[in-house]
Design an enzyme around this catalytic site. Structure first.
Site, mmCIF file in Angstrom:
data_model
loop_
_atom_site.group_PDB
_atom_site.id
_atom_site.type_symbol
_atom_site.label_atom_id
_atom_site.label_comp_id
_atom_site.label_asym_id
_atom_site.label_seq_id
_atom_site.Cartn_x
_atom_site.Cartn_y
_atom_site.Cartn_z
ATOM 1 N N GLU A 56 40.755 31.747 42.469
ATOM 2 C CA GLU A 56 41.993 30.994 42.360
ATOM 3 C C GLU A 56 42.485 30.552 43.717
ATOM 4 O OE1 GLU A 56 45.195 33.313 40.726
ATOM 5 O OE2 GLU A 56 44.074 34.029 39.139
ATOM 6 N N ASP A 67 56.124 35.248 43.144
ATOM 7 C CA ASP A 67 55.097 35.952 44.264
ATOM 8 C C ASP A 67 55.921 37.095 44.814
ATOM 9 O OD1 ASP A 67 53.370 33.988 43.572
ATOM 10 O OD2 ASP A 67 53.817 32.614 45.462
#
Length: 271
Positions: A56, A67
């Site tokens: 990724e 995040d």
């Protein structure tokens, strides 16, 4: 109800051999540009060489709502270093040249700014397999759905323990390649214990589709990789790899990746 996939997936030739081997695929995340662009590209190639089935490639974004602190700090450093979307596409090219398979993970705003069709075109040209879009829901993804069809890319949407049956079915139907199952509520990050909600979420997806399910948000050890590999099709690791790269450079990153790759195979050896 059963959800059928409308087109063949680019990623199926990765997941099918893993299923034949009775193991999960190892999916590793790193952001482009951390600690700098050349090192980040070297790190992604190291993931391929150390046993990652899918890489990724993260597009750093200034407002990364999902995040955790480790990835947020890394993406902030990358942005301060001047990273650009074209650097992500160059990283995808490098991964492809090394024999790896890359998907890009990005918030939607950078894709809109680049141009949805142009991004899909350039990602496909770089050898990318698809796109993970954590803040885009299928209802609002018309442009991306059309572009992914035109350019033959997989589209990976997120499901969560809070997803209603209707939302789950809609998301699975729109996805191709795999579905990204967020195993905890909230932001990403390495944890000591893996969420108990994850196996139930995977089961809910499997009740309506045979699309592979990748579980992320928390893995940092061989044992956790083996545990999640016992029920998921993909074990997704992000924060732990970013920490390894930041703390110990490429040597530490390779060591952790090899450990995690052994973890997803551990279950196969034990079964």
């Amino acid at each position: 109800m059963t959800v059928k996939q409308s087109q063949a997936s680019r990623l199926s030739p990765i997941f099918e051999p893993c299923r034949d081997d009775d193991r999960a695929a190892l999916i590793g995340y790193l952001p482009t540009g951390y600690p700098d662009v050349p090192t980040s590209v070297q790190a992604m190639v190291a993931l391929v060489e150390s046993g990652c089935d899918i890489v990724e490639v993260g597009v750093p974004y200034s407002d990364p709502g999902m995040d955790g602190p480790t990835i947020a700090r890394a993406t902030e450093a990358a942005l301060h270093g001047g990273v650009r979307v074209r650097d992500t596409l160059a990283a995808v090219e490098a991964i492809s040249a090394a024999g790896g398979r890359a998907v890009v993970m990005t918030y939607w705003n950078p894709v809109l700014r680049y141009g949805v069709d142009a991004f899909a075109r350039d990602l496909a040209a770089a050898g990318g397999y698809g796109l993970i879009t954590p803040d885009l829901i299928p209802d609002e993804a018309g442009q991306w759905l059309a572009a992914s069809e035109r350019h033959g890319l997989d589209r990976i949407f997120l499901v969560a323990p809070s997803s209603t049956p209707q939302r789950l079915a809609l998301t699975v139907e729109a996805s191709r390649g795999f579905v990204y199952a967020a195993s905890t509520m909230g932001v990403t990050g390495a944890r000591d214990a893996v969420s108990h909600a994850a196996p139930e979420l995977v089961s809910r997806v499997r009740e309506i589709s045979d699309i592979p399910v990748g579980v992320g948000l928390g893995v940092r050890s061989r044992e956790q990789a083996a545990q999640i590999g016992g029920y998921a099709d993909g074990v997704i690791v992000g924060s732990a790899l970013v920490s390894a790269l930041g703390d110990g450079g490429l040597t530490a990153l390779r060591a952790l990746t090899e450990e995690l790759a052994a973890g997803v195979r551990q279950r196969a050896a034990a079964s």
